[in-house]
Motif scaffolding. Sequence first.
Motif, short mmCIF file in Angstrom:
data_model
loop_
_atom_site.label_atom_id
_atom_site.label_comp_id
_atom_site.label_asym_id
_atom_site.label_seq_id
_atom_site.Cartn_x
_atom_site.Cartn_y
_atom_site.Cartn_z
N ILE A 61 -13.59 -30.23 15.49
CA ILE A 61 -13.40 -30.06 13.81
C ILE A 61 -14.91 -29.92 12.76
CG2 ILE A 61 -11.95 -32.18 14.22
CD1 ILE A 61 -14.20 -34.63 14.31
N GLU A 62 -16.47 -29.97 14.18
CA GLU A 62 -16.99 -29.30 13.31
C GLU A 62 -17.33 -28.16 13.06
OE1 GLU A 62 -19.45 -32.01 12.88
OE2 GLU A 62 -18.61 -33.13 13.42
N LEU A 63 -16.28 -26.67 13.35
CA LEU A 63 -16.82 -25.31 12.93
C LEU A 63 -15.19 -24.90 12.70
CD1 LEU A 63 -17.79 -24.72 16.98
CD2 LEU A 63 -19.55 -24.78 14.47
N LEU A 64 -15.19 -23.73 12.33
CA LEU A 64 -14.44 -23.38 11.39
C LEU A 64 -14.10 -21.88 13.05
CD1 LEU A 64 -11.70 -22.62 9.59
CD2 LEU A 64 -14.24 -21.24 8.01
N GLN A 65 -13.15 -22.08 13.87
CA GLN A 65 -12.49 -21.32 14.11
C GLN A 65 -11.25 -20.40 14.25
OE1 GLN A 65 -12.62 -24.24 17.64
NE2 GLN A 65 -15.12 -23.30 18.44
N PHE A 66 -11.23 -19.14 14.80
CA PHE A 66 -10.45 -18.47 14.49
C PHE A 66 -10.31 -17.99 16.11
CE2 PHE A 66 -10.99 -18.53 10.55
CZ PHE A 66 -10.74 -18.12 9.58
N HIS A 67 -9.24 -17.87 16.26
CA HIS A 67 -8.26 -17.11 17.55
C HIS A 67 -7.35 -16.09 17.46
CE1 HIS A 67 -5.85 -17.90 21.50
NE2 HIS A 67 -7.11 -17.19 21.75
N LYS A 68 -6.98 -15.22 18.51
CA LYS A 68 -6.03 -14.10 18.58
C LYS A 68 -5.47 -14.19 19.70
CE LYS A 68 -6.68 -9.28 17.10
NZ LYS A 68 -6.97 -8.20 16.83
N ALA A 69 -3.58 -14.42 19.45
CA ALA A 69 -3.48 -15.10 20.65
C ALA A 69 -3.01 -14.64 21.92
CB ALA A 69 -1.63 -15.12 20.02
N SER A 70 -3.14 -12.82 20.71
CA SER A 70 -3.45 -11.12 22.02
C SER A 70 -4.44 -11.12 22.66
CB SER A 70 -2.80 -10.28 21.69
OG SER A 70 -3.96 -10.02 20.99
N SER A 71 -5.55 -12.72 23.26
CA SER A 71 -7.13 -11.71 23.84
C SER A 71 -7.69 -13.16 24.11
CB SER A 71 -7.82 -11.27 21.96
OG SER A 71 -8.14 -12.10 21.72
N ILE A 72 -8.44 -13.72 24.52
CA ILE A 72 -9.31 -14.01 24.80
C ILE A 72 -10.66 -14.65 23.90
CG2 ILE A 72 -8.44 -13.98 27.28
CD1 ILE A 72 -11.91 -13.71 27.93
N ASP A 73 -10.91 -13.66 22.75
CA ASP A 73 -11.45 -14.74 22.12
C ASP A 73 -11.11 -14.82 21.03
OD1 ASP A 73 -12.87 -11.93 22.77
OD2 ASP A 73 -11.56 -10.24 21.58
N LEU A 74 -12.92 -16.02 20.25
CA LEU A 74 -12.68 -16.88 19.38
C LEU A 74 -14.15 -16.57 18.83
CD1 LEU A 74 -11.09 -19.83 19.12
CD2 LEU A 74 -13.04 -20.88 20.82
N ILE A 75 -14.00 -17.12 16.93
CA ILE A 75 -14.87 -16.79 16.87
C ILE A 75 -14.73 -17.83 16.08
CG2 ILE A 75 -15.44 -15.92 14.03
CD1 ILE A 75 -13.70 -13.61 14.58
N SER A 76 -17.18 -18.63 16.26
CA SER A 76 -16.47 -19.89 16.02
C SER A 76 -17.74 -19.61 15.02
CB SER A 76 -17.28 -20.58 16.95
OG SER A 76 -15.62 -21.34 18.23
N LEU A 77 -17.70 -20.70 13.63
CA LEU A 77 -18.13 -20.12 12.44
C LEU A 77 -18.66 -21.85 12.15
CD1 LEU A 77 -16.07 -17.64 10.87
CD2 LEU A 77 -17.76 -17.17 11.99
N PRO A 78 -19.58 -21.37 11.24
CA PRO A 78 -20.67 -23.75 10.46
C PRO A 78 -19.46 -23.63 9.09
CG PRO A 78 -21.63 -22.04 10.12
CD PRO A 78 -20.89 -20.47 11.08
N LYS A 79 -18.89 -24.72 9.58
CA LYS A 79 -17.85 -25.15 8.02
C LYS A 79 -18.93 -24.73 7.06
CE LYS A 79 -14.76 -27.82 10.23
NZ LYS A 79 -13.21 -27.67 10.33
#
Length: 105
Positions: A61-79
């Motif tokens: 809940i502290e971060l804005l995150q994006f995940h790509k289903a076809s990978s293990i990648d996660l992008i974490s950004l400050p809210k």
Amino acid sequence: MSGVWVFKNGIMRLNEGSTMDQQSGRKKMLVHLPTGQVVSSYSLLGQMLMELGWEIYYGDIELLQFHKASSIDLISLPKDFYKFNSVYMYDIVVKNPNVFLVRDC
């Protein structure tokens, strides 16, 4: 902790929301190469990432995150978009080669 140390009026302070590159002292911006558009908000960035197959991830809940289903990648950004700096910009570029570019303002 990321940011830039600024000396002003005899006081050294950490400016966490800066998009200044710590080594060069230049402001940075994230550019969407297909359109040439500068990323100026999370709503715009989210739209661009979703078009590339990224989904909003609700793991923290502290971060804005994006995940790509076809990978293990996660992008974490400050809210807070004000804290979006070159470290986060380069993470997006590495995970989306040839789509985004970090450039000096």
